[in-house]
Design a protein around this motif. Structure first.
Motif, PDB file in Angstrom:
ATOM      1  N   SER A  62     116.929 101.258  39.801  1.00  0.00           N
ATOM      2  CA  SER A  62     117.388 100.027  40.445  1.00  0.00           C
ATOM      3  C   SER A  62     116.274  99.160  41.016  1.00  0.00           C
ATOM      4  O   SER A  62     116.537  98.051  41.471  1.00  0.00           O
ATOM      5  N   SER A  63     115.045  99.598  41.008  1.00  0.00           N
ATOM      6  CA  SER A  63     113.948  98.839  41.614  1.00  0.00           C
ATOM      7  C   SER A  63     113.354  97.827  40.639  1.00  0.00           C
ATOM      8  O   SER A  63     113.683  97.800  39.447  1.00  0.00           O
ATOM      9  N   TRP A  64     112.459  97.033  41.168  1.00  0.00           N
ATOM     10  CA  TRP A  64     111.736  96.065  40.338  1.00  0.00           C
ATOM     11  C   TRP A  64     110.917  96.791  39.279  1.00  0.00           C
ATOM     12  O   TRP A  64     110.859  96.355  38.126  1.00  0.00           O
ATOM     13  N   ASN A  65     110.266  97.882  39.659  1.00  0.00           N
ATOM     14  CA  ASN A  65     109.489  98.675  38.703  1.00  0.00           C
ATOM     15  C   ASN A  65     110.365  99.193  37.573  1.00  0.00           C
ATOM     16  O   ASN A  65     109.956  99.212  36.410  1.00  0.00           O
ATOM     17  N   SER A  66     111.559  99.633  37.909  1.00  0.00           N
ATOM     18  CA  SER A  66     112.479 100.118  36.888  1.00  0.00           C
ATOM     19  C   SER A  66     112.862  98.997  35.923  1.00  0.00           C
ATOM     20  O   SER A  66     112.990  99.226  34.719  1.00  0.00           O
ATOM     21  N   LEU A 168     120.951 100.042  28.485  1.00  0.00           N
ATOM     22  CA  LEU A 168     119.968 100.320  29.541  1.00  0.00           C
ATOM     23  C   LEU A 168     120.228  99.436  30.758  1.00  0.00           C
ATOM     24  O   LEU A 168     119.354  98.727  31.223  1.00  0.00           O
ATOM     25  N   ARG A 169     121.418  99.505  31.283  1.00  0.00           N
ATOM     26  CA  ARG A 169     121.764  98.681  32.442  1.00  0.00           C
ATOM     27  C   ARG A 169     121.079  99.199  33.692  1.00  0.00           C
ATOM     28  O   ARG A 169     120.893 100.394  33.871  1.00  0.00           O
ATOM     29  N   LEU A 170     120.740  98.252  34.554  1.00  0.00           N
ATOM     30  CA  LEU A 170     120.185  98.619  35.858  1.00  0.00           C
ATOM     31  C   LEU A 170     121.314  99.014  36.784  1.00  0.00           C
ATOM     32  O   LEU A 170     122.420  98.484  36.711  1.00  0.00           O
TER      33      LEU A 170
END
Length: 174
Positions: A62-66, A168-170
């Motif tokens: 869920s993060s920006w990195n992800s 590949l949903r967040l």
């Protein structure tokens, strides 16, 4: 088998040397199309499943990195899927141009015959006319067959990218 090779040789002689170039171009184009089709139907499905499994195995999604990792994964899959499609499209565009070159060389032969014989003798011009029309037809047939295949490949790449993006949903935090 020998009859088939003789008929191909006769057809090539009737169409001139440009016909060999067009035939080689169409052969290479279809090899590339078949390679891409094999990739789509066999290798891509395995690669896509591995990418989805790798994404699902991540603890944090869920993060920006992800999001950056997700975008990189999607881009890699999309790049592998669309590799070679621009080259195939270029070969498709080249087919009618080579056919036109065959037309021009055939018409030059017709004009040479007219200059030598001094008249419009139809029998002596027939060879040049066939060298003018057969490469044009071959170039157009190659282009038409390649257009359908390259359009399918491009559309499949776009559809598979959208499918992977959905897979590949967040996971958003609420």
């Amino acid at each position: 088998m020998i009859e088939i090779l003789e008929s191909i040789r006769d057809f090539t002689e009737t169409g001139g040397q440009v016909l060999l170039i067009i035939g080689g171009l169409i052969f290479v184009m279809w090899l590339m199309i078949l390679e891409r089709a094999m990739y789509v139907f066999v290798t891509h499905k395995q690669y896509k499943s591995a990418v989805i499994a790798k994404w699902q195995a991540r603890a944090e999604r869920s993060s920006w990195n992800s999001e950056q990792i997700r975008q990189a994964m999607i881009s890699r899959v999309s790049l592998k899927l669309s590799t070679g499609v621009p080259i195939i499209q270029s070969l498709v565009a080249l087919c009618p141009l080579l056919g036109l070159m065959g037309t021009v060389t055939g018409m030059i032969e017709v004009f040479d015959v007219m200059a030598i014989s001094g008249s419009g003798n139809a029998r002596s011009m027939a060879s040049g006319v066939s060298k003018a029309t057969i490469p044009t037809m071959a170039g157009m047939v190659g282009a038409l067959s390649g257009v359908f295949a390259s359009t399918w490949l491009a559309r499949t790449a776009k559809k598979e990218r959208a499918s992977l993006e959905d897979s590949l949903r967040l996971e958003r935090k609420h």
